[in-house]
Write a protein that holds these residues in place. Structure first.
Motif, PDB file in Angstrom:
ATOM      1  N   ALA A  11       0.835  -1.203   0.000  1.00 54.71           N
ATOM      2  CA  ALA A  11       0.000   0.000   0.000  1.00 54.71           C
ATOM      3  C   ALA A  11       0.870   1.254   0.000  1.00 54.71           C
ATOM      4  O   ALA A  11       0.540   2.253  -0.653  1.00 54.71           O
ATOM      5  CB  ALA A  11      -0.920  -0.008   1.210  1.00 54.71           C
ATOM      6  N   THR A  12       1.985   1.217   0.750  1.00 56.98           N
ATOM      7  CA  THR A  12       2.889   2.376   0.788  1.00 56.98           C
ATOM      8  C   THR A  12       3.478   2.660  -0.590  1.00 56.98           C
ATOM      9  O   THR A  12       3.543   3.812  -1.047  1.00 56.98           O
ATOM     10  CB  THR A  12       4.019   2.135   1.800  1.00 56.98           C
ATOM     11  OG1 THR A  12       3.449   1.920   3.098  1.00 56.98           O
ATOM     12  CG2 THR A  12       4.964   3.322   1.849  1.00 56.98           C
ATOM     13  N   ILE A  13       3.931   1.603  -1.255  1.00 59.44           N
ATOM     14  CA  ILE A  13       4.503   1.764  -2.600  1.00 59.44           C
ATOM     15  C   ILE A  13       3.446   2.285  -3.578  1.00 59.44           C
ATOM     16  O   ILE A  13       3.695   3.192  -4.384  1.00 59.44           O
ATOM     17  CB  ILE A  13       5.091   0.422  -3.092  1.00 59.44           C
ATOM     18  CG1 ILE A  13       6.297   0.034  -2.226  1.00 59.44           C
ATOM     19  CG2 ILE A  13       5.493   0.520  -4.554  1.00 59.44           C
ATOM     20  CD1 ILE A  13       6.812  -1.367  -2.501  1.00 59.44           C
ATOM     21  N   ALA A  14       2.241   1.708  -3.481  1.00 62.02           N
ATOM     22  CA  ALA A  14       1.160   2.127  -4.369  1.00 62.02           C
ATOM     23  C   ALA A  14       0.797   3.594  -4.128  1.00 62.02           C
ATOM     24  O   ALA A  14       0.522   4.356  -5.060  1.00 62.02           O
ATOM     25  CB  ALA A  14      -0.066   1.239  -4.163  1.00 62.02           C
ATOM     26  N   LYS A  15       0.813   4.003  -2.839  1.00 63.11           N
ATOM     27  CA  LYS A  15       0.503   5.399  -2.510  1.00 63.11           C
ATOM     28  C   LYS A  15       1.550   6.340  -3.088  1.00 63.11           C
ATOM     29  O   LYS A  15       1.226   7.398  -3.655  1.00 63.11           O
ATOM     30  CB  LYS A  15       0.433   5.569  -0.993  1.00 63.11           C
ATOM     31  CG  LYS A  15       0.076   6.991  -0.548  1.00 63.11           C
ATOM     32  CD  LYS A  15       0.353   7.191   0.930  1.00 63.11           C
ATOM     33  CE  LYS A  15       1.851   7.235   1.179  1.00 63.11           C
ATOM     34  NZ  LYS A  15       2.200   7.599   2.562  1.00 63.11           N
ATOM     35  N   ASN A  16       2.834   5.968  -2.951  1.00 65.57           N
ATOM     36  CA  ASN A  16       3.912   6.817  -3.491  1.00 65.57           C
ATOM     37  C   ASN A  16       3.808   6.945  -5.010  1.00 65.57           C
ATOM     38  O   ASN A  16       3.985   8.028  -5.571  1.00 65.57           O
ATOM     39  CB  ASN A  16       5.277   6.249  -3.102  1.00 65.57           C
ATOM     40  CG  ASN A  16       5.554   6.388  -1.611  1.00 65.57           C
ATOM     41  OD1 ASN A  16       4.958   7.235  -0.948  1.00 65.57           O
ATOM     42  ND2 ASN A  16       6.439   5.551  -1.084  1.00 65.57           N
ATOM     43  N   ASN A  17       3.549   5.816  -5.649  1.00 60.96           N
ATOM     44  CA  ASN A  17       3.388   5.851  -7.112  1.00 60.96           C
ATOM     45  C   ASN A  17       2.196   6.712  -7.507  1.00 60.96           C
ATOM     46  O   ASN A  17       2.243   7.463  -8.495  1.00 60.96           O
ATOM     47  CB  ASN A  17       3.216   4.432  -7.660  1.00 60.96           C
ATOM     48  CG  ASN A  17       4.501   3.634  -7.613  1.00 60.96           C
ATOM     49  OD1 ASN A  17       5.597   4.204  -7.619  1.00 60.96           O
ATOM     50  ND2 ASN A  17       4.389   2.314  -7.554  1.00 60.96           N
TER      51      ASN A  17
END
Length: 270
Positions: A11-17
């Motif tokens: 979720a963190t990676i998806a949010k940053n992207n």
């Protein structure tokens, strides 16, 4: 892959992207809505600095061209005065010829002298004409000059004359009456005014070519500035479509990543 509750890396990676994609989307929207490639200094700091200098040069070029047009108006007004002065001198020469008629008596000649005096006064009045408070003519025996810049940098200029009209027609205006002036003197005054008109025309032509050069320079400056500051709509529209797709995909994947935490709850329920 381990199943955790406190940390959801996906979720963190998806949010940053998603944040990155949204930033690109907003940047494309800003560029397309403003028509500018550089909407903030961080977009192209060096390009922005060059663009600011070019924009200032364009404005100065416009201002110089305006000054040239005003100088042209000065010369046109001056030439209008020359034309009237020429007509006055023509009438003076006509009066001189008419007064030489042997059939004219003293009263007739006196009437011609009355008009001759009035025309002398008119020539003097013409010599005092101004343009926006600036004298069209020199009050001395020789012309004075006005300097007009022809480049935005101020490095080049041309001069226009405040012609000595009074000195040019002095042969005609210094005579007390028709008997005191010769036809040759009036003719010389006419030739002098014709010379002044020719000089006026030459200066006007020079100003016209200088104005044409400024117009060309402005076009080139605007083209150079456009290549730096203006957005390429076709390219940016492609970037907008790409960013829009990435935002939508990122939103969907962020929801999917958040939903993956539910696996831990199902495991705990067992």
């Amino acid at each position: 892959m381990s199943v955790t509750i406190n940390t959801n890396s996906a979720a963190t990676i998806a949010k940053n992207n998603l944040n990155n994609s949204n930033t690109m989307l907003q940047k494309s929207l800003n560029r397309l809505s403003s028509g500018l490639r550089i909407t903030a200094p961080s977009d192209d700091a060096g390009g922005l600095a060059v663009s600011m200098k070019l924009s200032a040069a364009i404005k100065r070029t416009d201002a110089v061209n305006t000054n040239l047009m005003n100088a042209q108006s000065f010369l046109q007004t001056q030439d209008g005065a020359f034309q009237i002065a020429g007509k006055v001198l023509d009438r003076m020469s006509e009066l001189k010829t008419l007064a030489a008629d042997v059939t004219k008596n003293a009263t007739d000649v006196a009437n011609y002298d009355t008009e001759f005096d009035a025309l002398k006064s008119q020539l003097t009045a013409i010599g005092g004409e101004t343009f926006n408070g600036v004298s069209l003519f020199s009050s001395g025996s020789s012309a004075t000059t006005l300097s007009v810049a022809t480049t935005e940098s101020g490095g080049s200029s041309v001069t226009i004359n405040q012609a000595a009209l009074g000195n040019a027609v002095t042969n005609a205006t210094s005579a007390t009456d028709l008997a005191d002036v010769s036809l040759a003197q009036i003719t010389t005054a006419i030739e002098n005014v014709a010379t002044l008109r020719a000089q006026n025309g030459a200066q006007s032509s020079q100003l016209s070519f200088a104005s044409d050069m400024l117009t060309v320079n402005k076009q080139n400056l605007e083209a150079a500035n456009s290549r730096i500051i203006d957005v390429d709509v076709a390219t940016e529209s492609t970037q907008l479509a790409r960013a829009n797709i990435l935002v939508q995909a990122g939103s969907a994947m962020l929801g999917q990543a958040n939903a993956s935490s539910a696996i831990a709850l199902r495991l705990l329920g067992q």
